[in-house]
Design a protein around this motif. Structure first.
Motif, PDB file in Angstrom:
ATOM      1  N   LEU A  68       0.747  -1.274   0.048  1.00  0.00           N
ATOM      2  CA  LEU A  68      -0.001   0.091   0.026  1.00  0.00           C
ATOM      3  C   LEU A  68       0.968   1.188   0.005  1.00  0.00           C
ATOM      4  CD1 LEU A  68      -3.026   0.803   0.115  1.00  0.00           C
ATOM      5  CD2 LEU A  68      -2.656   1.026   2.675  1.00  0.00           C
ATOM      6  N   ARG A  69       0.634   2.013  -0.882  1.00  0.00           N
ATOM      7  CA  ARG A  69       1.366   3.543  -0.914  1.00  0.00           C
ATOM      8  C   ARG A  69       0.429   4.307  -1.398  1.00  0.00           C
ATOM      9  NH1 ARG A  69       3.106   4.154  -6.225  1.00  0.00           N
ATOM     10  NH2 ARG A  69       2.589   2.597  -7.745  1.00  0.00           N
ATOM     11  N   PRO A  70       0.815   5.915  -1.114  1.00  0.00           N
ATOM     12  CA  PRO A  70       0.172   6.995  -1.527  1.00  0.00           C
ATOM     13  C   PRO A  70       0.496   7.215  -3.245  1.00  0.00           C
ATOM     14  CG  PRO A  70       1.934   7.715  -0.347  1.00  0.00           C
ATOM     15  CD  PRO A  70       1.789   6.104  -0.121  1.00  0.00           C
ATOM     16  N   GLY A  71      -0.677   7.553  -3.784  1.00  0.00           N
ATOM     17  CA  GLY A  71      -0.553   7.416  -5.324  1.00  0.00           C
ATOM     18  C   GLY A  71      -0.457   6.331  -5.847  1.00  0.00           C
ATOM     19  N   GLY A  72      -0.530   5.129  -5.281  1.00  0.00           N
ATOM     20  CA  GLY A  72      -0.743   3.804  -5.993  1.00  0.00           C
ATOM     21  C   GLY A  72      -2.216   3.554  -6.214  1.00  0.00           C
ATOM     22  N   ASP A  73      -2.224   2.267  -6.387  1.00  0.00           N
ATOM     23  CA  ASP A  73      -3.590   1.912  -6.929  1.00  0.00           C
ATOM     24  C   ASP A  73      -4.043   0.350  -6.202  1.00  0.00           C
ATOM     25  OD1 ASP A  73      -2.843  -0.127  -8.797  1.00  0.00           O
ATOM     26  OD2 ASP A  73      -2.888   1.332 -10.435  1.00  0.00           O
ATOM     27  N   LEU A  74      -5.246  -0.137  -6.466  1.00  0.00           N
ATOM     28  CA  LEU A  74      -5.443  -1.448  -5.855  1.00  0.00           C
ATOM     29  C   LEU A  74      -4.773  -2.373  -6.451  1.00  0.00           C
ATOM     30  CD1 LEU A  74      -9.302  -0.948  -5.128  1.00  0.00           C
ATOM     31  CD2 LEU A  74      -7.253  -0.385  -3.505  1.00  0.00           C
ATOM     32  N   ASN A  75      -4.190  -2.321  -7.765  1.00  0.00           N
ATOM     33  CA  ASN A  75      -3.206  -3.597  -8.190  1.00  0.00           C
ATOM     34  C   ASN A  75      -2.058  -3.487  -7.622  1.00  0.00           C
ATOM     35  OD1 ASN A  75      -4.846  -4.638 -10.065  1.00  0.00           O
ATOM     36  ND2 ASN A  75      -4.244  -3.527 -12.000  1.00  0.00           N
ATOM     37  N   ASP A  76      -1.609  -2.544  -6.980  1.00  0.00           N
ATOM     38  CA  ASP A  76      -0.389  -2.555  -6.135  1.00  0.00           C
ATOM     39  C   ASP A  76      -0.498  -3.931  -5.029  1.00  0.00           C
ATOM     40  OD1 ASP A  76       1.220  -0.739  -7.497  1.00  0.00           O
ATOM     41  OD2 ASP A  76       0.148   0.900  -6.210  1.00  0.00           O
ATOM     42  N   ILE A  77      -1.940  -3.766  -4.367  1.00  0.00           N
ATOM     43  CA  ILE A  77      -2.333  -4.791  -3.217  1.00  0.00           C
ATOM     44  C   ILE A  77      -2.463  -5.962  -4.091  1.00  0.00           C
ATOM     45  CG2 ILE A  77      -3.913  -5.423  -1.525  1.00  0.00           C
ATOM     46  CD1 ILE A  77      -4.263  -1.888  -1.491  1.00  0.00           C
ATOM     47  N   GLY A  78      -3.451  -6.206  -4.878  1.00  0.00           N
ATOM     48  CA  GLY A  78      -3.824  -7.243  -5.491  1.00  0.00           C
ATOM     49  C   GLY A  78      -2.614  -8.106  -6.118  1.00  0.00           C
ATOM     50  N   GLY A  79      -1.843  -7.384  -6.748  1.00  0.00           N
ATOM     51  CA  GLY A  79      -0.631  -7.813  -7.352  1.00  0.00           C
ATOM     52  C   GLY A  79       0.332  -8.446  -6.438  1.00  0.00           C
ATOM     53  N   ALA A  80       0.616  -7.897  -5.540  1.00  0.00           N
ATOM     54  CA  ALA A  80       1.616  -8.330  -4.295  1.00  0.00           C
ATOM     55  C   ALA A  80       0.843  -9.315  -3.583  1.00  0.00           C
ATOM     56  CB  ALA A  80       1.634  -7.187  -3.188  1.00  0.00           C
ATOM     57  N   VAL A  81      -0.343  -9.742  -3.412  1.00  0.00           N
ATOM     58  CA  VAL A  81      -0.954 -10.636  -2.605  1.00  0.00           C
ATOM     59  C   VAL A  81      -0.950 -11.974  -3.911  1.00  0.00           C
ATOM     60  CG1 VAL A  81      -3.253 -11.983  -2.183  1.00  0.00           C
ATOM     61  CG2 VAL A  81      -2.653  -9.470  -1.415  1.00  0.00           C
ATOM     62  N   GLU A  82      -1.072 -11.542  -5.026  1.00  0.00           N
ATOM     63  CA  GLU A  82      -1.116 -12.650  -5.930  1.00  0.00           C
ATOM     64  C   GLU A  82       0.416 -13.151  -6.155  1.00  0.00           C
ATOM     65  OE1 GLU A  82      -2.078 -13.561 -10.709  1.00  0.00           O
ATOM     66  OE2 GLU A  82      -2.757 -11.762 -10.067  1.00  0.00           O
ATOM     67  N   ASP A  83       1.140 -12.393  -6.313  1.00  0.00           N
ATOM     68  CA  ASP A  83       2.631 -12.750  -6.572  1.00  0.00           C
ATOM     69  C   ASP A  83       3.283 -13.408  -5.541  1.00  0.00           C
ATOM     70  OD1 ASP A  83       2.549 -11.479  -8.853  1.00  0.00           O
ATOM     71  OD2 ASP A  83       3.817  -9.614  -8.238  1.00  0.00           O
ATOM     72  N   SER A  84       2.961 -13.154  -4.053  1.00  0.00           N
ATOM     73  CA  SER A  84       3.266 -13.939  -2.743  1.00  0.00           C
ATOM     74  C   SER A  84       2.702 -15.312  -3.088  1.00  0.00           C
ATOM     75  CB  SER A  84       2.703 -13.251  -1.744  1.00  0.00           C
ATOM     76  OG  SER A  84       3.004 -13.929  -0.508  1.00  0.00           O
ATOM     77  N   ILE A  85       1.581 -15.661  -3.445  1.00  0.00           N
ATOM     78  CA  ILE A  85       0.821 -16.818  -3.418  1.00  0.00           C
ATOM     79  C   ILE A  85       1.528 -17.734  -4.399  1.00  0.00           C
ATOM     80  CG2 ILE A  85      -1.286 -18.229  -3.799  1.00  0.00           C
ATOM     81  CD1 ILE A  85      -2.556 -15.653  -2.539  1.00  0.00           C
ATOM     82  N   ARG A  86       1.482 -17.009  -5.660  1.00  0.00           N
ATOM     83  CA  ARG A  86       2.300 -17.834  -6.864  1.00  0.00           C
ATOM     84  C   ARG A  86       3.632 -18.213  -6.602  1.00  0.00           C
ATOM     85  NH1 ARG A  86      -2.635 -18.851  -8.536  1.00  0.00           N
ATOM     86  NH2 ARG A  86      -3.577 -17.335 -10.005  1.00  0.00           N
ATOM     87  N   ALA A  87       4.367 -17.478  -5.890  1.00  0.00           N
ATOM     88  CA  ALA A  87       5.731 -17.711  -5.603  1.00  0.00           C
ATOM     89  C   ALA A  87       5.933 -19.010  -4.621  1.00  0.00           C
ATOM     90  CB  ALA A  87       6.479 -16.560  -4.938  1.00  0.00           C
ATOM     91  N   ASP A  88       4.903 -18.962  -3.606  1.00  0.00           N
ATOM     92  CA  ASP A  88       4.970 -20.270  -2.577  1.00  0.00           C
ATOM     93  C   ASP A  88       4.566 -21.304  -3.309  1.00  0.00           C
ATOM     94  OD1 ASP A  88       5.904 -18.889  -0.365  1.00  0.00           O
ATOM     95  OD2 ASP A  88       4.112 -17.961   0.454  1.00  0.00           O
ATOM     96  N   ALA A  89       3.435 -21.195  -4.237  1.00  0.00           N
ATOM     97  CA  ALA A  89       3.132 -22.300  -4.908  1.00  0.00           C
ATOM     98  C   ALA A  89       4.132 -23.008  -5.818  1.00  0.00           C
ATOM     99  CB  ALA A  89       1.942 -22.010  -5.891  1.00  0.00           C
ATOM    100  N   ARG A  90       4.796 -22.091  -6.226  1.00  0.00           N
ATOM    101  CA  ARG A  90       6.160 -22.688  -7.137  1.00  0.00           C
ATOM    102  C   ARG A  90       7.146 -23.247  -6.203  1.00  0.00           C
ATOM    103  NH1 ARG A  90       5.456 -17.761  -9.806  1.00  0.00           N
ATOM    104  NH2 ARG A  90       7.263 -16.755  -8.608  1.00  0.00           N
ATOM    105  N   ALA A  91       7.273 -22.689  -5.268  1.00  0.00           N
ATOM    106  CA  ALA A  91       8.211 -23.220  -4.120  1.00  0.00           C
ATOM    107  C   ALA A  91       7.674 -24.729  -3.586  1.00  0.00           C
ATOM    108  CB  ALA A  91       8.825 -22.325  -3.133  1.00  0.00           C
ATOM    109  N   ASP A  92       6.341 -24.580  -3.443  1.00  0.00           N
ATOM    110  CA  ASP A  92       6.018 -25.832  -2.803  1.00  0.00           C
ATOM    111  C   ASP A  92       5.420 -26.979  -3.781  1.00  0.00           C
ATOM    112  OD1 ASP A  92       6.155 -24.418  -0.657  1.00  0.00           O
ATOM    113  OD2 ASP A  92       3.818 -23.929  -0.121  1.00  0.00           O
ATOM    114  N   GLY A  93       5.212 -26.519  -4.931  1.00  0.00           N
ATOM    115  CA  GLY A  93       4.881 -27.567  -5.860  1.00  0.00           C
ATOM    116  C   GLY A  93       3.320 -27.961  -5.957  1.00  0.00           C
ATOM    117  N   VAL A  94       2.899 -26.834  -5.371  1.00  0.00           N
ATOM    118  CA  VAL A  94       1.448 -27.088  -5.046  1.00  0.00           C
ATOM    119  C   VAL A  94       0.471 -26.101  -5.877  1.00  0.00           C
ATOM    120  CG1 VAL A  94      -0.651 -26.739  -3.231  1.00  0.00           C
ATOM    121  CG2 VAL A  94       1.674 -27.884  -2.600  1.00  0.00           C
ATOM    122  N   ALA A  95      -0.635 -26.473  -6.584  1.00  0.00           N
ATOM    123  CA  ALA A  95      -1.409 -25.277  -7.197  1.00  0.00           C
ATOM    124  C   ALA A  95      -2.367 -24.710  -6.386  1.00  0.00           C
ATOM    125  CB  ALA A  95      -2.159 -26.113  -8.501  1.00  0.00           C
ATOM    126  N   TYR A  96      -2.020 -23.874  -5.456  1.00  0.00           N
ATOM    127  CA  TYR A  96      -2.888 -23.125  -4.517  1.00  0.00           C
ATOM    128  C   TYR A  96      -3.916 -22.208  -5.527  1.00  0.00           C
ATOM    129  CZ  TYR A  96       0.551 -24.185  -0.915  1.00  0.00           C
ATOM    130  OH  TYR A  96       1.382 -24.781   0.017  1.00  0.00           O
TER     131      TYR A  96
END
Length: 282
Positions: free
Chosen positions: A147-175
């Motif tokens: 979250l940052r001033p002058g940002g938008d909701l894709n900053d948040i959603g993108g960070a959530v998605e990227d975190s889950i996708r990275a853990d999915a790759r590391a775990d070999g699980v399709a979350y």
């Protein structure tokens, strides 16, 4: 039609943010109280009664009860229940994956937060379900820290998605990232525009000005994210019966940085560990 139409994030004044912290702190304290009460043999209805008493004793109103048609203080979602599980006579068992969603209103301002935990402790749970809760919690904090001033909701959603996708790759699980249920604005009411998706969306999305107040709440499944609502018209479950986890915090963007209104420490430990600016108001 756009997911957001003409929605925008409404900024709050510093005094309003301080008032929201009072409500948020009461929610955070309620969830911490409930952590100590969750054990095998306890019913979800008993947890609900404890939460209502705690919130009212703290000068608040259970704001879930202000939602038309809902009479409980909590949502208690167990195992394959993603969100909106209704407390009642269900007896918890060791190893159950329990998500507790809680909200309170104090002097007209609202807080909303959720945690997921294993009944009997992590050692009693399926390691895959324990990991599911952790990667969901991590994705929440990734979104909060983005979250940052002058940002938008894709900053948040993108960070959530990227975190889950990275853990999915590391775990070999399709979350699975639940798409049908999102976070939201919060303030004078628990649910306000705009929707806050836990993934990137196309097109224009609302910006995040200083004073923004949002509830960010990723919901993640151990299988496909496809889901349906039970006959009670509330409880959302996975189609494939796989477990789900749900974590949520209400957050404010202040002139000094990020202030997690429902975290007992305001989010200081998690935000500073991620290099994000911690910005409480005194």
């Amino acid at each position: 039609m756009s997911l957001f139409a003409r929605e925008r994030v409404r900024p709050r004044t510093p005094d309003q943010l301080r008032a929201m912290r009072v409500a948020g702190l009461l929610v955070g304290q309620t969830l911490e109280m409930l952590r100590a009460q969750v054990r095998a043999g306890v019913t979800t209805g008993q947890l609900d009664a404890l939460a209502e008493d705690f919130i009212r004793s703290g000068g608040g109103i259970p704001n879930f009860q202000l939602v038309p048609g809902y009479v409980n203080t909590l949502c208690t979602s167990v195992n394959d229940e993603i969100v909106h599980g209704i407390p009642g006579d269900r007896v918890l068992r060791d190893g159950d994956l329990l998500s507790i969603d809680c909200g309170a209103e104090v002097d007209g301002w609202n807080g909303d937060s959720a945690i997921t935990l294993v009944v009997g402790g992590d050692e009693a749970g399926d390691p895959a379900a324990v990991r599911l809760s952790e990667i969901t919690r991590r994705s929440l904090w990734a979104g909060l820290a983005a979250l940052r001033p002058g940002g938008d909701l894709n900053d948040i959603g993108g960070a959530v998605e990227d975190s889950i996708r990275a853990d999915a790759r590391a775990d070999g699980v399709a979350y699975g990232i639940v798409e049908d249920y999102t976070g939201h604005g919060i303030g004078e009411h628990m649910h306000l525009p705009p929707n806050v998706p836990n993934y990137r969306v196309r097109g224009r999305v609302p910006q995040t000005p200083t004073g923004a107040t949002l509830a960010i709440e990723p919901m993640v499944t151990l299988g496909d994210q496809a889901n349906h609502v039970l006959d009670d018209d509330w409880t959302v479950v996975t189609d494939d019966g796989a477990p789900a986890a749900h974590w949520e915090h209400s957050v404010a963007l202040t002139e000094h940085g990020i202030w997690v209104l429902t975290a007992l420490d305001g989010g200081e430990a998690e935000l500073t560990a991620r290099g994000a600016p911690f910005g409480p108001l005194v």
